[in-house]
Design a protein around this motif. Structure first.
Motif, PDB file in Angstrom:
ATOM      1  N   LEU A 304       0.822  -1.211   0.000  1.00 35.16           N
ATOM      2  CA  LEU A 304       0.000   0.000   0.000  1.00 35.16           C
ATOM      3  C   LEU A 304       0.856   1.260   0.000  1.00 35.16           C
ATOM      4  CD1 LEU A 304      -2.722  -1.144   2.540  1.00 35.16           C
ATOM      5  CD2 LEU A 304      -2.807  -1.213   0.058  1.00 35.16           C
ATOM      6  N   SER A 305       1.963   1.198   0.683  1.00 30.26           N
ATOM      7  CA  SER A 305       2.822   2.374   0.659  1.00 30.26           C
ATOM      8  C   SER A 305       4.245   1.973   1.009  1.00 30.26           C
ATOM      9  CB  SER A 305       2.335   3.419   1.650  1.00 30.26           C
ATOM     10  OG  SER A 305       2.588   2.961   2.958  1.00 30.26           O
ATOM     11  N   LYS A 306       5.149   2.862   0.637  1.00 27.37           N
ATOM     12  CA  LYS A 306       6.556   2.608   0.923  1.00 27.37           C
ATOM     13  C   LYS A 306       7.183   3.911   1.379  1.00 27.37           C
ATOM     14  CE  LYS A 306      10.840   1.523  -1.345  1.00 27.37           C
ATOM     15  NZ  LYS A 306      11.552   1.519  -2.599  1.00 27.37           N
ATOM     16  N   GLY A 307       7.868   3.883   2.483  1.00 26.63           N
ATOM     17  CA  GLY A 307       8.469   5.098   3.014  1.00 26.63           C
ATOM     18  C   GLY A 307       9.827   5.349   2.386  1.00 26.63           C
ATOM     19  N   SER A 308      10.492   6.411   2.850  1.00 28.90           N
ATOM     20  CA  SER A 308      11.851   6.628   2.368  1.00 28.90           C
ATOM     21  C   SER A 308      12.819   6.070   3.401  1.00 28.90           C
ATOM     22  CB  SER A 308      12.094   8.109   2.119  1.00 28.90           C
ATOM     23  OG  SER A 308      11.620   8.852   3.204  1.00 28.90           O
ATOM     24  N   VAL A 309      14.036   5.823   2.966  1.00 29.34           N
ATOM     25  CA  VAL A 309      15.021   5.229   3.869  1.00 29.34           C
ATOM     26  C   VAL A 309      15.385   6.221   4.966  1.00 29.34           C
ATOM     27  CG1 VAL A 309      17.397   4.400   3.992  1.00 29.34           C
ATOM     28  CG2 VAL A 309      15.933   3.732   2.080  1.00 29.34           C
ATOM     29  N   MET A 310      15.423   5.742   6.195  1.00 23.40           N
ATOM     30  CA  MET A 310      15.751   6.625   7.301  1.00 23.40           C
ATOM     31  C   MET A 310      16.788   5.981   8.209  1.00 23.40           C
ATOM     32  SD  MET A 310      12.032   8.053   8.251  1.00 23.40           S
ATOM     33  CE  MET A 310      11.320   6.523   7.795  1.00 23.40           C
ATOM     34  N   ASN A 311      17.486   6.800   8.953  1.00 22.40           N
ATOM     35  CA  ASN A 311      18.407   6.262   9.951  1.00 22.40           C
ATOM     36  C   ASN A 311      17.712   6.252  11.286  1.00 22.40           C
ATOM     37  OD1 ASN A 311      21.100   5.840   8.666  1.00 22.40           O
ATOM     38  ND2 ASN A 311      20.580   7.893   7.949  1.00 22.40           N
ATOM     39  N   GLU A 312      17.631   5.092  11.895  1.00 23.27           N
ATOM     40  CA  GLU A 312      16.899   4.964  13.143  1.00 23.27           C
ATOM     41  C   GLU A 312      17.648   4.048  14.098  1.00 23.27           C
ATOM     42  OE1 GLU A 312      13.841   6.073  14.279  1.00 23.27           O
ATOM     43  OE2 GLU A 312      13.767   7.435  12.574  1.00 23.27           O
ATOM     44  N   VAL A 666       1.539  -3.150   3.917  1.00 26.11           N
ATOM     45  CA  VAL A 666       0.950  -4.117   3.003  1.00 26.11           C
ATOM     46  C   VAL A 666      -0.510  -4.336   3.369  1.00 26.11           C
ATOM     47  CG1 VAL A 666       3.135  -5.268   2.636  1.00 26.11           C
ATOM     48  CG2 VAL A 666       1.630  -6.053   4.453  1.00 26.11           C
ATOM     49  N   GLU A 667      -1.220  -4.832   2.421  1.00 33.15           N
ATOM     50  CA  GLU A 667      -2.593  -5.262   2.641  1.00 33.15           C
ATOM     51  C   GLU A 667      -2.588  -6.312   3.741  1.00 33.15           C
ATOM     52  OE1 GLU A 667      -5.158  -5.855  -1.386  1.00 33.15           O
ATOM     53  OE2 GLU A 667      -3.768  -7.372  -0.769  1.00 33.15           O
ATOM     54  N   GLY A 668      -3.495  -6.184   4.689  1.00 36.85           N
ATOM     55  CA  GLY A 668      -3.608  -7.243   5.677  1.00 36.85           C
ATOM     56  C   GLY A 668      -2.518  -7.233   6.733  1.00 36.85           C
ATOM     57  N   ASP A 669      -1.546  -6.326   6.580  1.00 36.00           N
ATOM     58  CA  ASP A 669      -0.564  -6.042   7.626  1.00 36.00           C
ATOM     59  C   ASP A 669       0.569  -7.029   7.866  1.00 36.00           C
ATOM     60  OD1 ASP A 669      -1.469  -3.587   8.169  1.00 36.00           O
ATOM     61  OD2 ASP A 669      -2.768  -4.188   9.811  1.00 36.00           O
ATOM     62  N   TYR A 670       0.453  -8.260   7.429  1.00 33.36           N
ATOM     63  CA  TYR A 670       1.560  -9.182   7.695  1.00 33.36           C
ATOM     64  C   TYR A 670       2.320  -9.496   6.425  1.00 33.36           C
ATOM     65  CZ  TYR A 670      -0.674 -10.052  12.149  1.00 33.36           C
ATOM     66  OH  TYR A 670      -1.209  -9.903  13.382  1.00 33.36           O
ATOM     67  N   LEU A 672       6.118 -11.695   4.956  1.00 38.13           N
ATOM     68  CA  LEU A 672       7.250 -12.557   5.285  1.00 38.13           C
ATOM     69  C   LEU A 672       8.526 -11.794   4.957  1.00 38.13           C
ATOM     70  CD1 LEU A 672       7.918 -15.513   6.151  1.00 38.13           C
ATOM     71  CD2 LEU A 672       8.179 -16.007   3.735  1.00 38.13           C
ATOM     72  N   CYS A 673       9.390 -11.666   5.955  1.00 39.10           N
ATOM     73  CA  CYS A 673      10.580 -10.847   5.782  1.00 39.10           C
ATOM     74  C   CYS A 673      11.736 -11.593   6.427  1.00 39.10           C
ATOM     75  CB  CYS A 673      10.329  -9.518   6.478  1.00 39.10           C
ATOM     76  SG  CYS A 673      11.541  -8.282   6.185  1.00 39.10           S
ATOM     77  N   ASN A 674      12.768 -11.880   5.668  1.00 34.80           N
ATOM     78  CA  ASN A 674      13.869 -12.702   6.175  1.00 34.80           C
ATOM     79  C   ASN A 674      13.362 -13.978   6.824  1.00 34.80           C
ATOM     80  OD1 ASN A 674      15.767 -10.957   5.322  1.00 34.80           O
ATOM     81  ND2 ASN A 674      16.529 -10.387   7.336  1.00 34.80           N
ATOM     82  N   GLY A 675      12.320 -14.546   6.269  1.00 39.43           N
ATOM     83  CA  GLY A 675      11.813 -15.805   6.802  1.00 39.43           C
ATOM     84  C   GLY A 675      10.971 -15.664   8.054  1.00 39.43           C
ATOM     85  N   ILE A 676      10.777 -14.413   8.516  1.00 38.81           N
ATOM     86  CA  ILE A 676       9.990 -14.197   9.729  1.00 38.81           C
ATOM     87  C   ILE A 676       8.731 -13.427   9.335  1.00 38.81           C
ATOM     88  CG2 ILE A 676       9.950 -13.002  11.963  1.00 38.81           C
ATOM     89  CD1 ILE A 676      13.031 -13.266  11.944  1.00 38.81           C
ATOM     90  N   ILE A 677       7.611 -13.785   9.923  1.00 41.54           N
ATOM     91  CA  ILE A 677       6.409 -13.006   9.652  1.00 41.54           C
ATOM     92  C   ILE A 677       6.487 -11.722  10.454  1.00 41.54           C
ATOM     93  CG2 ILE A 677       3.898 -12.948   9.867  1.00 41.54           C
ATOM     94  CD1 ILE A 677       4.350 -15.140   8.078  1.00 41.54           C
ATOM     95  N   THR A 678       6.360 -10.611   9.788  1.00 40.98           N
ATOM     96  CA  THR A 678       6.428  -9.343  10.518  1.00 40.98           C
ATOM     97  C   THR A 678       5.168  -8.531  10.270  1.00 40.98           C
ATOM     98  OG1 THR A 678       7.348  -7.869   8.883  1.00 40.98           O
ATOM     99  CG2 THR A 678       8.873  -9.302   9.977  1.00 40.98           C
ATOM    100  N   HIS A 679       5.018  -7.517  11.076  1.00 34.45           N
ATOM    101  CA  HIS A 679       3.788  -6.769  11.102  1.00 34.45           C
ATOM    102  C   HIS A 679       4.107  -5.298  10.963  1.00 34.45           C
ATOM    103  CE1 HIS A 679       0.319  -4.783  12.765  1.00 34.45           C
ATOM    104  NE2 HIS A 679      -0.342  -5.903  12.758  1.00 34.45           N
ATOM    105  N   ASN A 680       3.246  -4.556  10.336  1.00 35.79           N
ATOM    106  CA  ASN A 680       3.470  -3.126  10.288  1.00 35.79           C
ATOM    107  C   ASN A 680       2.155  -2.388  10.450  1.00 35.79           C
ATOM    108  OD1 ASN A 680       2.642  -4.168   7.770  1.00 35.79           O
ATOM    109  ND2 ASN A 680       2.988  -2.169   6.921  1.00 35.79           N
ATOM    110  N   SER A 681       2.116  -1.461  11.346  1.00 34.58           N
ATOM    111  CA  SER A 681       0.908  -0.665  11.493  1.00 34.58           C
ATOM    112  C   SER A 681       1.088   0.353  12.597  1.00 34.58           C
ATOM    113  CB  SER A 681      -0.283  -1.544  11.820  1.00 34.58           C
ATOM    114  OG  SER A 681      -0.044  -2.163  13.043  1.00 34.58           O
ATOM    115  N   THR A 682       0.047   1.104  12.911  1.00 30.88           N
ATOM    116  CA  THR A 682       0.155   2.156  13.912  1.00 30.88           C
ATOM    117  C   THR A 682      -1.021   2.103  14.880  1.00 30.88           C
ATOM    118  OG1 THR A 682      -1.154   3.738  12.709  1.00 30.88           O
ATOM    119  CG2 THR A 682       1.140   3.591  12.088  1.00 30.88           C
TER     120      THR A 682
END
Ligand code: GTP
Ligand code: MG
Length: 722
Positions: A304-312, A666-670, A672-682
């Motif tokens: 759904l969206s992609k941010g810009s690269v940041m240092n965190e 992503v749609e549905g929030d989950y 697969l990233c480096n073999g691990i299921i990850t989540h993104n949301s607020t």
């Protein structure tokens, strides 16, 4: 420290930076190389500058303990409705951004007013004993409403009103500038809550065209990032955003269920190098485009969206794989038979992360571009004509060389001896010399002797993947004309030499390297090098499983890493290991990655990564390797056919300082990233009108609370339970 005091920075760079709004050392420290590039600073200097700024700004490692300590300071502000508080796990949190979204009249502004009053209550009454800043973009702040709410809570109305600083934002630029102004006020006034009502109004009005969407999103992202870093994190402040979403989702912000920044809050990020699976093969997460579809452990979904690269500030989480993520990033965790989402900062060693049993995607064979090209010889008639036309121009002729790509030395051979060459070159030669196009009578196509017996496959087959694996692991990739594979096992190289000669018709040479217990296999073939270089390792996952198995077996077979009890694959390149892990998942084979310190030949410590195949996967690989000569000793390995594991305990969580990270939604929030299921949301609350004064609030994407609905009311006194 001022930015012009940074080491190695010149006045013109300082100006460029200032023009782009990098006014402080901290701003540079938090920037990415890409950000500085926009200011006209090259990659190398940008990296140096960011490092120097990070050093100067003391943005360093935060230990796990420090994080826990910080976490303890999280405060909660009551909404004055128990129902709504319960929904939020106690109230609106500091160190976080909470977004209220809903249609007009759904109560966003009312809740904002209520919180501006409630934050002033003492802690025991659900406040933080602090003050509020109200950034008003729609001129909806009403003092009289504050007064009646204050009275209802037994607070001094005038004092309460004084404790809310209000500022109007006139446009999006002004709104962004107000973050820094607010920071200045924070310490002076003990501000604990910052409200932006509404966060999107100006952005929506100013960036109207379709073409401006990306610009708007970027600006909005930077704004949200600033709010989180400069206010929520640095000063332990609660940030409340309101966002009007329209009943008609086709307008402006697209799908009303996506958050303001399109989920792109800086903190919900994973390392830029993290590997995800798209329909076109594996990709680094920062190389995704919105057109890609991404695998979520079950199927392909939209981005759904992609941010810009940041240092965190980031953490390295080690479970089955290794993944870098920011403190606020969420992972689904398996607890008591249920899956709940946890933020990285709340994860513990031993928590069970979720993996996927198997990657189920349909396969597609990849073509190789290896067809031996026929070369062309000039016909004698045409040679003669060219010779006549070029008379006297056979000595030095830069112009001809440049135009045709043929050197004068080659030209003599081509014309006098009918020497075979590229057809395109002949075409240009005829244009140059005869000023016309090439015809069928000018040349004939031939296979040269040199290439006659070479039979490179035009589709990837078992031999190709096996050789590719050997080349990946043990060859010098700088060689342009030959493939040189070095190995201590002569048997293995003989085996490779055998298949190369038999299947490709190429000559090989196998020699011992002087003074070393090591052999090298050399194959002199530009074509073979080109074929291997053209194989895209990220696309191997699209091959059918038999070929993938052959590739994985070959990698492990050549890696000398089978011992009595388990199979491992070790390499210094984590990228390669990550890819191998995903490939194994396509076969339903689970593995874990470990990082190990090891001494190299010069006694220098370096990191090496090893991939351990978990026992249910052993027998699949062993069966595949049975016919290969290297694997005899693996047959003693126990074949354990337990059900494949889908959860993996976290072995370690290590703060790794500032890292380049990126956020995607992503749609549905989950996913697969480096073999691990990850989540993104607020943290988001959706508000809806109901009958009369009642309103419905629904929590969306909470870190660890259930996504349920509650009812509250907008009464004369403010927000209350029904
Ligand atoms: P937009 O800003 O237009 O997107 O809407 P919003 O979600 O901010 O709506 P808001 O919070 O302004 O809610 C408006 C509703 O709150 C009104 O329909 C009223 O029902 C209620 N309301 C507003 N002011 C008062 C007041 O002084 N007293 C009472 N009892 N209710 C009020
Ligand atoms: Mg409003």
């Amino acid at each position: 420290m001022e930015i012009d005091e940074l080491p190695g920075i010149g006045p013109s760079t300082v100006n460029k930076l200032r023009e782009q709004g990098f006014l402080t050392v901290e701003a540079i420290a938090a920037a990415s190389i890409g950000n500085l590039k926009e200011a006209g600073i090259g990659n190398g200097p940008a990296a140096k500058l960011i490092k120097a700024a990070q050093k100067a700004a003391c943005i360093g490692f935060m230990t796990g303990e420090e994080y826990m300590e910080k976490r303890k300071q999280v405060g909660k502000i009551t909404t004055c409705s128990n129902e709504l508080n319960n929904l939020l796990g106690g109230g609106v949190e500091t160190q976080a951004i909470t977004e209220l979204f809903g249609e007009f009249g759904s109560g966003k502004t009312q809740i904002a007013h209520q919180l501006a009053v409630a934050v002033q209550l003492p802690v025991e009454k659900g406040g933080l004993g602090g003050t509020a800043a109200y950034i008003d973009t729609e001129s909806t702040f009403r003092g009289d409403r504050i007064i009646s709410m204050a009275k209802a809570l037994g607070l001094d109305p005038i004092e309460t009103l004084k404790n809310i600083i209000t500022t109007k934002a006139y446009n999006s630029d002004h709104q962004m500038l107000l973050v820094d102004k607010t920071v200045e006020e924070v310490a002076k006034r003990n501000i604990r809550l910052v409200i932006i009502d509404s966060v999107t109004a100006h952005f929506r009005a100013e960036f109207t065209g379709r073409g401006e969407l990306a610009t708007r999103q970027q600006k909005l992202n930077r704004y949200l990032h600033d709010l989180q870093r400069k206010l929520a994190d640095n000063y332990n402040i609660a940030v409340l955003l309101t966002n009007q979403v329209m009943a008609n989702p086709g307008l402006m912000f697209g799908d009303p269920t996506t958050p303001v920044g399109g989920h792109v809050l800086a903190h919900f990020c994973v390392g830029t190098e993290s590997l995800v699976l798209t329909q076109n093969g594996l990709k680094r997460i920062d190389q995704l485009t919105l057109k890609d579809k991404i695998y979520n452990g079950n199927k392909f979904i939209n981005i759904l969206s992609k941010g810009s690269v940041m240092n965190e500030e980031a953490f390295e989480i080690r479970a089955n794989g290794i993944i870098i993520a920011t403190a606020e990033h969420k992972f689904p965790v398996f607890v008591n038979g249920k899956i709940v989402d946890k933020k990285v900062k709340d994860l513990n060693v031993g928590d069970l992360l979720i993996s996927t049993k198997k990657i189920n995607i349909s396969s597609e064979l990849t073509n190789l571009n290896t067809k031996a090209k026929k070369l062309a010889c000039l016909s004698s008639k045409c040679s003669k004509k060219i010779k006549e036309s070029l008379k006297g121009r056979f000595k030095v002729n830069k112009e001809l060389e440049e135009f045709t790509g043929i050197t004068i030395r080659q030209l003599r051979r081509i014309i006098n001896q009918s020497y075979p060459t590229d057809k395109d070159k002949l075409k240009r030669l005829i244009t140059y010399a005869l000023n016309r196009d090439i015809t069928d009578f000018d040349f004939k196509l031939v296979y040269t002797n040199k290439h006659k017996n070479v039979r490179l496959p035009n589709k990837i087959n078992k031999t190709t993947v096996r050789l590719f694996a050997a080349w990946l692991c043990d060859a010098d990739k700088r060689d342009k004309h030959l493939v040189r594979i070095k190995k201590d096992s002569k048997d293995y190289l003989e085996y490779l030499a055998g298949i190369i000669t038999n299947e490709y018709g190429l000559k090989t040479s196998l020699t011992k390297i002087k003074n070393k217990n090591c052999y090298q296999l050399v194959i002199n073939s530009v074509k073979l090098v080109r074929m291997l270089k053209n194989i895209d390792i990220n696309k191997l996952i699209l091959l059918d499983n038999e070929l993938i198995l052959e590739f994985c077996a070959a990698m492990i077979d050549g890696n000398d890493s089978i011992c009595k009890t388990h199979i491992t694959f070790s390499h210094v390149n984590i990228g390669l290991i990550n890819i191998l892990q995903m490939l194994l998942l396509k076969l339903g084979i689970q593995s874990t990655i470990r990082r190990e310190k090891q001494n190299n030949n010069f006694n220098v410590t370096q990191f090496c990564f090893s991939l351990n195949i978990l026992s249910p996967g052993n027998h699949i690989l062993i069966d595949a390797m049975k016919n290969k000569l290297k694997t005899n000793r693996a047959f003693g390995l126990k074949q354990n056919k337990k059900i494949p594991i889908i959860t993996h305990a976290i072995k370690d969580i290590i703060p790794v300082g500032i890292k380049e990270v990126i956020d995607i939604t992503v749609e549905g929030d989950y996913f697969l990233c480096n073999g691990i299921i990850t989540h993104n949301s607020t943290f988001r609350i959706k508000l809806r009108k109901s009958k009369g004064i009642s309103r419905v609030a629904k929590l969306i994407d909470s870190p660890n609370l259930p996504n349920c609905e509650v009812i509250f009311s907008v009464s004369e006194d403010g927000i209350r339970d029904i």
